[in-house]
Write an enzyme that holds these catalytic residues in place. Structure first.
Site, PDB file in Angstrom:
ATOM      1  CG  HIS A 166      -2.024  -1.029   1.127  1.00 61.85           C
ATOM      2  ND1 HIS A 166      -3.324  -0.723   0.753  1.00 61.85           N
ATOM      3  CD2 HIS A 166      -1.999  -2.369   1.346  1.00 61.85           C
ATOM      4  CE1 HIS A 166      -4.047  -1.841   0.761  1.00 61.85           C
ATOM      5  NE2 HIS A 166      -3.275  -2.842   1.112  1.00 61.85           N
ATOM      6  CG  ASP A 377       0.437   9.548   0.698  1.00 56.37           C
ATOM      7  OD1 ASP A 377       0.411   8.360   1.076  1.00 56.37           O
ATOM      8  OD2 ASP A 377      -0.234  10.445   1.222  1.00 56.37           O
TER       9      ASP A 377
END
Length: 470
Positions: A166, A377
């Site tokens: 992730h 991110d």
């Protein structure tokens, strides 16, 4: 494993945490489904198959027996207080997290942390192997469990194993710092399919595999020889998304719409800039606050007309770098408010809390400009949630080019958050965006998100895992 000793579950998700939170009830304690896109995306798969979920239940030094919740068999994996400190706070979040986020903070390398990481990953693999039916599909989630695929392959070569990362996967020149780089790569290569958020992450992983394992790579396939004989591991890109239907529904609910109106009233009907983040050094909160403060200093913005609402939900508060970050952010907010506040108006409303989804959607509806200035991110789902909530097809999104979301939300106002002058310009651009252009940009971004929700992400990954090379 003897075929007579196989478990009964055909589909198993393995993650650091179980998809439930413990709650107090009238007759004692119970469990409530955790909020979050992953849980939502996998609920239909769990219901339609014999589904199980393996993970830690959240309390150290406690053993909880497996139990059923919402059509899912939950298997708690126990962790000691020391393992939480060494495996989770240590190796996962003070070694891997900073390393995988471009060493924005320096990673720490401790052998006792690595030993704990290995031991906990083995425990997760053993718990999974014990309950999996013959030929079951297992989907392992995220950086805390990178050794599980290979350990599981060794225990149960009959399984089909997927892994999804992730967070970003770093360039090989950064990954090279990890003393246990080969072991981590071999752990991941135990999977049949390894998924990443961005094409650059996939390419970084394959470059690292080529350099440190010597495996032959053809396109996205790594050729391997292990307990299952000759096989292939595919690495590919599967960008995650959000539960669009849920955000859309909340954005139209009368009580949420009313709450958004109240928020605007509470800040004095000013133009609202909004930041929503976990309090983490990767999120660029300090850069955002600095840019806003300088705009006030320059006279480009006035506190009578504009307010920055910054939600910073608590995160990893036992880790020293996070405590220091909180001190820095709060000091910056205090300086700016001390300089620019009037008796009736505050420059920055800083909220160090977690809020329910309903309140977050009300904030998205109230905000004129969303500021997502992450320094690195994997995806950033807040950006996608803001777009999904803008059912009126208005508002503006200032989005860091170092987020996975920037690959998909190309009509956002993209920014390099390290460039404070550039960030200031982008904030002013967003505030002064002509209505027609704002609508055009938002409509295009909403179309992208509506077509690619979190269920689409999970189905795409699982179909690829089921299909193998064919």
């Amino acid at each position: 494993m003897d075929s007579g000793n196989y478990g009964k579950y055909d589909f198993i998700v393995v993650s650091n945490r179980l998809p439930v939170d413990r709650v107090a009830e009238d007759d004692g304690e119970g469990w409530r489904r955790s909020p979050g896109g992953l849980v939502t995306a996998l609920a239909p798969v769990m219901s339609s198959s014999e589904g199980a979920w393996v993970g830690w239940h959240g309390a150290p030094d406690e053993t909880v027996e497996p139990f059923e919740h919402d059509d899912t068999h939950l298997v708690p994996v126990p962790l000691s207080e020391e393992e939480v400190e060494f495996y989770y706070e240590g190796f996962s979040n003070a070694t891997l997290w900073p390393l995988y986020h471009d060493v924005i903070a320096p990673p720490e390398f401790h052998r006792n942390w690595w030993d704990a990481y290995k031991a906990v990953n083995r425990r997760f693999a053993e718990a999974t192997a014990a309950i999996a039916a013959e030929g079951a599909t297992v989907w392992v989630q995220d950086y805390q469990l990178q050794l599980v695929p290979r350990l599981l392959r060794h225990l149960r070569p009959d399984l089909r194993i997927g892994f999804f990362n992730h967070i970003p996967f770093p360039p090989v020149e950064i990954f090279a710092q990890l003393p246990w780089r080969r072991q981590v790569l071999e752990g991941l290569l135990g999977a049949d399919l390894v998924g990443f958020q961005r094409a650059s992450d996939t390419s970084n992983f394959l470059r690292a595999v080529r350099r440190y394992t010597g495996s032959l790579i053809k396109q996205h396939f790594v050729e391997l020889h292990d307990e299952a004989g000759r096989r292939e591991c595919r690495a590919d890109t599967f960008p995650i998304s959000i539960d669009v239907a849920r955000i859309n529904e909340l954005a139209r609910r009368p009580d949420v719409v009313e709450r958004s109106r109240q928020i605007r009233e509470e800040v004095g009907d000013r133009t609202i800039l909004l930041g929503v983040d976990r309090l983490d050094y990767t999120k660029g909160i300090g850069h955002r606050i600095k840019a806003y403060g300088e705009l006030l200093e320059d006279g480009k913005l006035q506190v009578e007309d504009t307010v920055l609402i910054q939600v910073a939900s608590p995160s990893r508060e036992r880790v020293e770098s996070y405590r220091l970050l909180r001190d820095d952010i709060e000091a910056s907010v205090g300086r700016i408010n001390g300089t620019f506040d009037t008796l009736g108006k505050t420059a920055i409303r800083y909220l160090h809390h977690s809020y329910p989804t309903e309140e977050m959607v009300a904030l998205y509806l109230a905000a004129d400009v969303m500021l997502v200035t992450a320094l690195r991110d994997g995806m950033n789902l807040v950006a996608k949630e803001y777009v999904a909530a803008r059912t009126g097809v208005d508002g503006a999104l200032v989005l860091s080019e170092f987020t996975g979301a920037s690959d998909h939300l190309r009509q956002a106002i993209l920014v390099n958050p390290h460039d404070i002058d550039g960030l200031k310009e982008r904030i002013l651009q967003a505030l002064n965006l002509p209505k027609g252009e704002a609508t055009r940009r938002m409509r295009a971004m909403r179309r992208q998100i509506l077509q690619n929700d979190v269920e689409h992400w999970s189905q795409t990954f699982l179909h690829a895992l089921a299909a193998g090379r064919g």
